[in-house]
Motif scaffolding. Structure first.
Motif, PDB file in Angstrom:
ATOM      1  N   UNK A 285      96.850  -0.607  27.974  1.00  0.00           N
ATOM      2  CA  UNK A 285      97.073  -0.968  26.452  1.00  0.00           C
ATOM      3  C   UNK A 285      95.320  -0.798  26.442  1.00  0.00           C
ATOM      4  N   UNK A 286      94.483  -1.023  27.825  1.00  0.00           N
ATOM      5  CA  UNK A 286      93.437  -0.984  27.325  1.00  0.00           C
ATOM      6  C   UNK A 286      92.808   0.409  26.788  1.00  0.00           C
ATOM      7  N   UNK A 287      93.420   1.577  26.829  1.00  0.00           N
ATOM      8  CA  UNK A 287      92.947   2.591  26.523  1.00  0.00           C
ATOM      9  C   UNK A 287      93.447   2.774  24.711  1.00  0.00           C
ATOM     10  N   UNK A 288      94.398   2.201  24.385  1.00  0.00           N
ATOM     11  CA  UNK A 288      94.794   1.731  22.740  1.00  0.00           C
ATOM     12  C   UNK A 288      94.014   1.399  22.380  1.00  0.00           C
ATOM     13  N   UNK A 289      93.701   0.270  22.513  1.00  0.00           N
ATOM     14  CA  UNK A 289      92.723  -0.552  21.858  1.00  0.00           C
ATOM     15  C   UNK A 289      91.354  -0.378  22.446  1.00  0.00           C
ATOM     16  N   UNK A 290      90.692   0.610  22.907  1.00  0.00           N
ATOM     17  CA  UNK A 290      90.102   1.251  22.957  1.00  0.00           C
ATOM     18  C   UNK A 290      89.893   2.167  21.498  1.00  0.00           C
ATOM     19  N   UNK A 291      90.689   3.309  21.387  1.00  0.00           N
ATOM     20  CA  UNK A 291      91.202   4.305  19.965  1.00  0.00           C
ATOM     21  C   UNK A 291      91.318   3.355  18.964  1.00  0.00           C
ATOM     22  N   UNK A 292      91.564   1.887  18.688  1.00  0.00           N
ATOM     23  CA  UNK A 292      91.772   1.341  17.813  1.00  0.00           C
ATOM     24  C   UNK A 292      90.162   0.781  17.094  1.00  0.00           C
ATOM     25  N   UNK A 293      89.764   0.398  18.366  1.00  0.00           N
ATOM     26  CA  UNK A 293      87.991   0.697  18.304  1.00  0.00           C
ATOM     27  C   UNK A 293      87.847   1.489  17.533  1.00  0.00           C
ATOM     28  N   UNK A 294      87.448   3.009  17.896  1.00  0.00           N
ATOM     29  CA  UNK A 294      86.715   3.723  17.215  1.00  0.00           C
ATOM     30  C   UNK A 294      86.905   3.855  16.542  1.00  0.00           C
ATOM     31  N   UNK A 295      88.626   3.719  15.877  1.00  0.00           N
ATOM     32  CA  UNK A 295      89.036   4.418  14.255  1.00  0.00           C
ATOM     33  C   UNK A 295      88.628   3.417  13.553  1.00  0.00           C
ATOM     34  N   UNK A 296      88.404   2.335  13.910  1.00  0.00           N
ATOM     35  CA  UNK A 296      87.795   0.805  13.035  1.00  0.00           C
ATOM     36  C   UNK A 296      86.095   1.814  12.193  1.00  0.00           C
ATOM     37  N   UNK A 297      85.411   1.508  14.237  1.00  0.00           N
ATOM     38  CA  UNK A 297      84.107   2.378  13.963  1.00  0.00           C
ATOM     39  C   UNK A 297      84.425   3.387  12.632  1.00  0.00           C
TER      40      UNK A 297
END
Length: 310
Positions: A285-297
């Motif tokens: 779940x932490x890794x998915x959150x990291x992926x989504x934050x990068x996608x937002x940037x």
């Protein structure tokens, strides 16, 4: 027996018996692309899909019990996890500070090495040395230089220059530890930023500068009206690359601080949860959150640059 009124029109309206040349070319192109798409799907899409799946389970290593679906419970825990929220803030702050610093310094270096002067080739080769050193080695080297007992920085600032009245523990002191690690990242990756921007500068035709000088444009006007607008595509690529690296930074923080709670990035927190705690579901779940934050940037970058081009 009746005959068609216009045999030529009937023949033209009938569908062709064989695919057109474009259709055959597209089919052949897809055949050549299939091996590459299969490799990408195996090494990128499958792990990503598996991580998404595990983030909705309570999978743990060493329990002996099969993983079961728990819905969005890991994500509910994640938004209430103060350690994760602190890691997000630290990572985003680190990304903003270092990427902006590297962009400014990298642009300055690129402009200098793009000009004509004696020894330009040697300078271009020398500026890549920090980037060529493995991050773990350079981080450990800086950690020794930051040491409050035998470090070169304390000797220089306290004994040689007299700027400080006492030694500073750059790694252990929470007031300066963030800036200490940000300086390491700026020192190491500014050459990479400069290299990308230098490639963009060399694509700008010199005729534009000569025409601008004939029209009486100053150096500042040439920079703001010619260099910056034509350098935007290279800046976008450089910003995306560096933002991706900065948001998933791991090695320099791990070498400098280990698992210190107040200096954990999203990547080090995910590593600690996955490897040290063996909580695969929560770590996913932490890794998915990291992926989504990068996608937002990345989407923000693309939206800003498209809005400027429109």
């Amino acid at each position: 027996m009746s005959m068609p009124a216009n045999p030529a029109a009937t023949s033209a309206a009938a569908p062709p018996d064989h695919p057109s040349l474009d259709a055959r070319r597209q089919r052949r192109a897809w055949l050549f692309l299939l091996p590459t798409l299969a490799v990408v799907a195996f090494i990128a899409l499958y792990p990503l899909a598996q991580t998404f799946y595990l983030s909705f389970t309570n999978a743990r290593l060493g329990t002996g019990e099969p993983a079961s679906i728990i819905g969005a419970q890991n994500y509910v825990d994640l938004v209430q996890d103060s350690y994760f929220l602190d890691a997000v803030l630290l990572t985003v702050l680190f990304t903003v500070v270092t990427v902006l610093g590297e962009l400014a310094l990298g642009l300055g270096v690129a402009l200098v090495v793009n000009s004509r002067f004696k020894g330009r080739s040697a300078v271009r080769a020398a500026m890549l040395i920090p980037w060529a050193i493995p991050t773990v080695i350079s981080a450990q080297m800086w950690k020794w230089m930051y040491n409050d007992v035998y470090g070169v920085f304390n000797d220089l600032l306290v004994n040689q220059l007299g700027v400080l009245d006492r030694n500073v523990a750059f790694v252990a002191d929470p007031a300066v530890s963030f800036w200490a690690v940000a300086l390491i990242d700026v020192w190491k990756t500014t050459p990479f930023m400069a290299l990308l921007l230098l490639a963009g500068l060399q694509l700008i035709p010199h005729d534009l500068y000569e025409a601008a000088r004939v029209d009486g444009a100053t150096a500042l006007q040439q920079f703001t009206r010619i260099t910056l607008p034509l350098l935007r595509p290279s800046m976008l690529v450089a910003l995306i690359f560096r933002t991706l690296d900065a948001l998933r930074v791991f090695d320099v923080f791990f070498v400098m601080f280990g698992n210190r709670p107040d200096m954990q990035t999203m990547a080090t927190y995910a590593q600690q949860t996955l490897v040290s705690v063996s909580n695969i579901g929560y770590g996913s779940a932490i890794s998915v959150a990291l992926f989504l934050i990068i996608a937002v940037f990345i989407m923000i970058y693309l939206a800003v640059f498209r809005a400027e081009e429109a």
